[in-house]
Design a protein around this motif. Structure first.
Motif, PDB file in Angstrom:
ATOM      1  N   ASP A  42       0.842  -1.204   0.000  1.00  0.00           N
ATOM      2  CA  ASP A  42       0.000   0.000   0.000  1.00  0.00           C
ATOM      3  C   ASP A  42       0.872   1.247   0.000  1.00  0.00           C
ATOM      4  O   ASP A  42       0.638   2.186  -0.766  1.00  0.00           O
ATOM      5  CB  ASP A  42      -0.915   0.014   1.220  1.00  0.00           C
ATOM      6  N   SER A  43       1.870   1.273   0.891  1.00  0.00           N
ATOM      7  CA  SER A  43       2.723   2.458   0.978  1.00  0.00           C
ATOM      8  C   SER A  43       3.532   2.672  -0.292  1.00  0.00           C
ATOM      9  O   SER A  43       3.796   3.812  -0.687  1.00  0.00           O
ATOM     10  CB  SER A  43       3.648   2.360   2.195  1.00  0.00           C
ATOM     11  N   CYS A  44       3.936   1.590  -0.941  1.00  0.00           N
ATOM     12  CA  CYS A  44       4.617   1.740  -2.232  1.00  0.00           C
ATOM     13  C   CYS A  44       3.697   2.394  -3.248  1.00  0.00           C
ATOM     14  O   CYS A  44       4.097   3.317  -3.981  1.00  0.00           O
ATOM     15  CB  CYS A  44       5.097   0.376  -2.729  1.00  0.00           C
ATOM     16  N   PHE A  45       2.450   1.939  -3.303  1.00  0.00           N
ATOM     17  CA  PHE A  45       1.477   2.554  -4.212  1.00  0.00           C
ATOM     18  C   PHE A  45       1.192   4.003  -3.812  1.00  0.00           C
ATOM     19  O   PHE A  45       1.071   4.888  -4.668  1.00  0.00           O
ATOM     20  CB  PHE A  45       0.180   1.750  -4.219  1.00  0.00           C
ATOM     21  N   HIS A  46       1.057   4.254  -2.514  1.00  0.00           N
ATOM     22  CA  HIS A  46       0.783   5.618  -2.051  1.00  0.00           C
ATOM     23  C   HIS A  46       1.909   6.565  -2.474  1.00  0.00           C
ATOM     24  O   HIS A  46       1.651   7.687  -2.922  1.00  0.00           O
ATOM     25  CB  HIS A  46       0.647   5.647  -0.525  1.00  0.00           C
ATOM     26  N   ALA A  47       3.153   6.119  -2.317  1.00  0.00           N
ATOM     27  CA  ALA A  47       4.281   6.985  -2.669  1.00  0.00           C
ATOM     28  C   ALA A  47       4.258   7.321  -4.159  1.00  0.00           C
ATOM     29  O   ALA A  47       4.534   8.462  -4.554  1.00  0.00           O
ATOM     30  CB  ALA A  47       5.594   6.298  -2.290  1.00  0.00           C
ATOM     31  N   ILE A  48       3.939   6.340  -4.991  1.00  0.00           N
ATOM     32  CA  ILE A  48       3.847   6.590  -6.431  1.00  0.00           C
ATOM     33  C   ILE A  48       2.742   7.609  -6.710  1.00  0.00           C
ATOM     34  O   ILE A  48       2.917   8.532  -7.519  1.00  0.00           O
ATOM     35  CB  ILE A  48       3.602   5.273  -7.183  1.00  0.00           C
ATOM     36  N   ALA A  49       1.610   7.459  -6.035  1.00  0.00           N
ATOM     37  CA  ALA A  49       0.509   8.407  -6.223  1.00  0.00           C
ATOM     38  C   ALA A  49       0.875   9.804  -5.723  1.00  0.00           C
ATOM     39  O   ALA A  49       0.501  10.814  -6.337  1.00  0.00           O
ATOM     40  CB  ALA A  49      -0.741   7.895  -5.514  1.00  0.00           C
ATOM     41  N   TRP A  50       1.623   9.883  -4.605  1.00  0.00           N
ATOM     42  CA  TRP A  50       2.023  11.168  -4.029  1.00  0.00           C
ATOM     43  C   TRP A  50       2.894  11.973  -4.991  1.00  0.00           C
ATOM     44  O   TRP A  50       2.961  13.210  -4.882  1.00  0.00           O
ATOM     45  CB  TRP A  50       2.795  10.957  -2.736  1.00  0.00           C
ATOM     46  N   CYS A  51       3.580  11.326  -5.921  1.00  0.00           N
ATOM     47  CA  CYS A  51       4.490  12.036  -6.822  1.00  0.00           C
ATOM     48  C   CYS A  51       3.792  13.142  -7.600  1.00  0.00           C
ATOM     49  O   CYS A  51       4.440  14.112  -8.023  1.00  0.00           O
ATOM     50  CB  CYS A  51       5.150  11.056  -7.796  1.00  0.00           C
ATOM     51  N   ARG A  52       2.514  13.038  -7.797  1.00  0.00           N
ATOM     52  CA  ARG A  52       1.763  14.064  -8.528  1.00  0.00           C
ATOM     53  C   ARG A  52       1.512  15.307  -7.681  1.00  0.00           C
ATOM     54  O   ARG A  52       1.236  16.382  -8.223  1.00  0.00           O
ATOM     55  CB  ARG A  52       0.416  13.505  -9.008  1.00  0.00           C
ATOM     56  N   TYR A  53       1.582  15.194  -6.359  1.00  0.00           N
ATOM     57  CA  TYR A  53       1.113  16.267  -5.496  1.00  0.00           C
ATOM     58  C   TYR A  53       2.160  16.756  -4.488  1.00  0.00           C
ATOM     59  O   TYR A  53       2.191  17.947  -4.181  1.00  0.00           O
ATOM     60  CB  TYR A  53      -0.141  15.794  -4.727  1.00  0.00           C
ATOM     61  N   ASP A  54       2.990  15.843  -3.991  1.00  0.00           N
ATOM     62  CA  ASP A  54       3.979  16.237  -2.975  1.00  0.00           C
ATOM     63  C   ASP A  54       5.082  15.177  -2.968  1.00  0.00           C
ATOM     64  O   ASP A  54       4.972  14.147  -2.303  1.00  0.00           O
ATOM     65  CB  ASP A  54       3.307  16.330  -1.596  1.00  0.00           C
ATOM     66  N   ARG A  55       6.136  15.444  -3.710  1.00  0.00           N
ATOM     67  CA  ARG A  55       7.208  14.455  -3.829  1.00  0.00           C
ATOM     68  C   ARG A  55       7.977  14.273  -2.527  1.00  0.00           C
ATOM     69  O   ARG A  55       8.549  13.216  -2.277  1.00  0.00           O
ATOM     70  CB  ARG A  55       8.134  14.850  -4.983  1.00  0.00           C
ATOM     71  N   GLY A  56       7.973  15.309  -1.689  1.00  0.00           N
ATOM     72  CA  GLY A  56       8.609  15.173  -0.373  1.00  0.00           C
ATOM     73  C   GLY A  56       7.915  14.112   0.459  1.00  0.00           C
ATOM     74  O   GLY A  56       8.573  13.317   1.146  1.00  0.00           O
ATOM     75  N   ARG A  57       6.605  14.085   0.406  1.00  0.00           N
ATOM     76  CA  ARG A  57       5.867  13.053   1.137  1.00  0.00           C
ATOM     77  C   ARG A  57       6.083  11.675   0.517  1.00  0.00           C
ATOM     78  O   ARG A  57       6.130  10.669   1.229  1.00  0.00           O
ATOM     79  CB  ARG A  57       4.387  13.402   1.200  1.00  0.00           C
ATOM     80  N   ALA A 387     -14.330   0.295   1.684  1.00  0.00           N
ATOM     81  CA  ALA A 387     -13.806   1.515   2.309  1.00  0.00           C
ATOM     82  C   ALA A 387     -13.882   2.718   1.366  1.00  0.00           C
ATOM     83  O   ALA A 387     -13.695   2.606   0.158  1.00  0.00           O
ATOM     84  CB  ALA A 387     -12.365   1.286   2.752  1.00  0.00           C
ATOM     85  N   ARG A 388     -14.125   3.881   1.962  1.00  0.00           N
ATOM     86  CA  ARG A 388     -14.148   5.140   1.221  1.00  0.00           C
ATOM     87  C   ARG A 388     -12.800   5.843   1.387  1.00  0.00           C
ATOM     88  O   ARG A 388     -12.114   5.660   2.372  1.00  0.00           O
ATOM     89  CB  ARG A 388     -15.273   6.044   1.726  1.00  0.00           C
ATOM     90  N   GLY A 389     -12.465   6.685   0.421  1.00  0.00           N
ATOM     91  CA  GLY A 389     -11.212   7.413   0.495  1.00  0.00           C
ATOM     92  C   GLY A 389     -10.015   6.479   0.553  1.00  0.00           C
ATOM     93  O   GLY A 389      -9.137   6.628   1.394  1.00  0.00           O
ATOM     94  N   PHE A 390      -9.971   5.505  -0.368  1.00  0.00           N
ATOM     95  CA  PHE A 390      -8.945   4.459  -0.311  1.00  0.00           C
ATOM     96  C   PHE A 390      -7.679   4.936  -1.012  1.00  0.00           C
ATOM     97  O   PHE A 390      -7.704   5.319  -2.186  1.00  0.00           O
ATOM     98  CB  PHE A 390      -9.477   3.187  -0.958  1.00  0.00           C
ATOM     99  N   GLY A 391      -6.560   4.867  -0.304  1.00  0.00           N
ATOM    100  CA  GLY A 391      -5.317   5.481  -0.742  1.00  0.00           C
ATOM    101  C   GLY A 391      -4.816   5.052  -2.097  1.00  0.00           C
ATOM    102  O   GLY A 391      -4.539   5.885  -2.976  1.00  0.00           O
ATOM    103  N   TRP A 392      -4.683   3.739  -2.330  1.00  0.00           N
ATOM    104  CA  TRP A 392      -4.048   3.368  -3.587  1.00  0.00           C
ATOM    105  C   TRP A 392      -4.969   3.546  -4.785  1.00  0.00           C
ATOM    106  O   TRP A 392      -4.501   3.513  -5.934  1.00  0.00           O
ATOM    107  CB  TRP A 392      -3.413   1.995  -3.527  1.00  0.00           C
ATOM    108  N   SER A 393      -6.245   3.789  -4.559  1.00  0.00           N
ATOM    109  CA  SER A 393      -7.118   4.117  -5.686  1.00  0.00           C
ATOM    110  C   SER A 393      -6.746   5.465  -6.299  1.00  0.00           C
ATOM    111  O   SER A 393      -7.159   5.770  -7.421  1.00  0.00           O
ATOM    112  CB  SER A 393      -8.579   4.106  -5.245  1.00  0.00           C
ATOM    113  N   CYS A 394      -5.931   6.252  -5.576  1.00  0.00           N
ATOM    114  CA  CYS A 394      -5.429   7.520  -6.120  1.00  0.00           C
ATOM    115  C   CYS A 394      -4.479   7.300  -7.296  1.00  0.00           C
ATOM    116  O   CYS A 394      -4.192   8.244  -8.050  1.00  0.00           O
ATOM    117  CB  CYS A 394      -4.721   8.320  -5.027  1.00  0.00           C
ATOM    118  N   LEU A 395      -3.989   6.078  -7.486  1.00  0.00           N
ATOM    119  CA  LEU A 395      -3.169   5.759  -8.657  1.00  0.00           C
ATOM    120  C   LEU A 395      -3.913   6.032  -9.962  1.00  0.00           C
ATOM    121  O   LEU A 395      -3.300   6.247 -11.008  1.00  0.00           O
ATOM    122  CB  LEU A 395      -2.762   4.284  -8.628  1.00  0.00           C
ATOM    123  N   LEU A 396      -5.234   6.017  -9.895  1.00  0.00           N
ATOM    124  CA  LEU A 396      -6.045   6.184 -11.094  1.00  0.00           C
ATOM    125  C   LEU A 396      -5.755   7.514 -11.782  1.00  0.00           C
ATOM    126  O   LEU A 396      -5.768   7.594 -13.018  1.00  0.00           O
ATOM    127  CB  LEU A 396      -7.523   6.089 -10.716  1.00  0.00           C
TER     128      LEU A 396
END
Length: 406
Positions: A42-57, A387-396
């Motif tokens: 999950d965290s690996c997917f989250h980090a990839i998704a974060w690249c669009r919005y906050d690379r520091g995170r 679940a709502r607001g699911f983190g790795w679905s942000c990969l979309l």
């Protein structure tokens, strides 16, 4: 609200920081209130998704994943940064002890080097040193997997609990684990048995049949080996990746169906249940082109199997075990997940099926804009489930802007 805005809002709402026993952490919970911990893939997917919005995170999340491991390269499936696992949680998460453990003794699909490469590429200008700062630790992790989970030293990785695949209760594990599958009471007895064996996959594989070579986990390992080759510039990692790809094709590829099958127990008996894990090697560059095309043409494009109205079902629609609706305890038995599309859609585009890739992404996007970024979606009508607001679905959001190959 746009999909990009929805994704960024979801990631920011799920962000957690703190310090535990002097160790700082920063990660994205998958969804609250049910999923409050840190899961490896999950965290690996989250980090990839974060690249669009906050690379520091994104960088902070991957550093936290690495910080949760051991010097020998072990990285846990789940980490309880918020509070140690108590007696209620520990049996479910396969911890070392039944009280007070802060992480599991199990693994998850090993995607950290692959995610590290994604984030390093996105961070090249603002933090050029990120690409190489963890190379020794990433190498130790890949070496640990080879030494501890390739029980026949052939590059194929063995899992000892269904959870370790990330697909916990997929029906392909029913014939392997029987009464000990994730959603049955025998699971807890199996956890206790493996605790007594010290979670040693070699000992487990030598004395029981409750284990399997896992196609998805092995594919993740090969993808990470390829990423490590690119990050480090060392050819040995590419050589290891090629060896894994060859082993998958020689041992897991079923010539009758063209699917890649898990291998159960000491006899390595093929598990003839079609789940999306059987398609996962489509993402590997070293898998022969004719094999990849067959996966697409006979399975992904077949409306009886994986060409659903929305997304890519987690189980082939012609399987008796296909259950596409909501089930609290059995979540990988039919619904469409965004991470599955993230894994397979680029390969569709590479093979010239850009229109089909766009159809999958468009269907999931429409579902997300209607029902939110959910844990998964009904492949028949796109209804958002669980679940709502699911983190790795942000990969979309990242899939939407990838141009079609055709």
């Amino acid at each position: 609200m746009s999909l990009d805005a929805l994704a960024e809002r979801t990631l920011r709402a799920n962000w957690r920081t703190g310090v535990r026993r002097g160790v700082p952490y920063a990660y994205t919970v998958p969804a609250t209130p049910r999923y409050r911990h840190m899961w490896h893939w999950d965290s690996c997917f989250h980090a990839i998704a974060w690249c669009r919005y906050d690379r520091g995170r994104a960088r902070a999340e991957l550093r936290t994943v690495l910080r949760s491991g051991d010097p020998d390269g072990f990285l846990p499936h789940t980490v309880f940064w918020d509070a140690p696992a108590g007696w209620r949680r520990a049996p479910f998460y396969a911890t070392e002890r039944s009280w007070g453990s802060w992480r599991t003794t199990t693994i998850d699909p090993p995607l950290l080097p692959l995610a590290w490469e994604h984030v390093a590429r996105a961070s090249a200008e603002e933090d050029p040193g990120f690409a190489t700062e963890a190379l020794p630790a990433l190498a130790a992790h890949l070496d640990w997997l080879q030494a501890r989970r390739s029980v026949r030293d052939d590059g194929l990785l063995t899992i000892v609990l269904p959870d370790e695949s990330g697909l916990d209760d997929a029906p392909a594990y029913d014939p392997v684990f029987g009464p000990h599958v994730h959603y049955r009471p025998g699971y807890f007895r199996l956890v206790r048995r493996w605790q007594r064996l010290g979670w040693d996959a070699h000992r487990i594989a030598a004395t029981t049949d409750r284990h399997c070579v896992d196609v998805l986990v092995t594919t993740a390992y090969a993808l990470s080996l390829h990423a490590m080759a690119r990050l480090s510039g060392e050819a040995r990692w590419a050589t290891r990746a090629a060896r894994v790809e060859q082993a998958l094709c020689e041992q897991c590829l079923d010539p009758a169906t063209g699917l890649f099958l898990h291998l159960a127990g000491r006899a390595r008996t093929p598990v003839r249940v079609s789940t999306w894990a059987a398609l996962a090697p489509l993402a590997l560059p070293g898998v022969p082109l004719d094999v990849r095309r067959r996966l697409v043409e006979e399975h992904l494009l077949d409306p009886r199997r994986y060409r659903a109205a929305v997304g890519i079902p987690s189980v082939s629609m012609d399987e008796p075990s296909f259950l596409p609706g909501f089930d609290r305890w059995r979540t990988w038995r039919g619904p469409s997940w965004v991470n599955t599309a993230w894994w397979l859609v680029p390969a569709l585009r590479d093979l010239g099926h850009g229109a089909e890739a766009d159809r999958i992404v468009t269907g999931l996007t429409e579902a997300a804009l209607r029902d939110g970024l959910r844990e998964y979606y009904d492949p028949r009508d796109g209804r958002g489930l669980a679940a709502r607001g699911f983190g790795w679905s942000c990969l979309l959001a990242g899939l939407v802007e990838v141009p079609s190959a055709a």
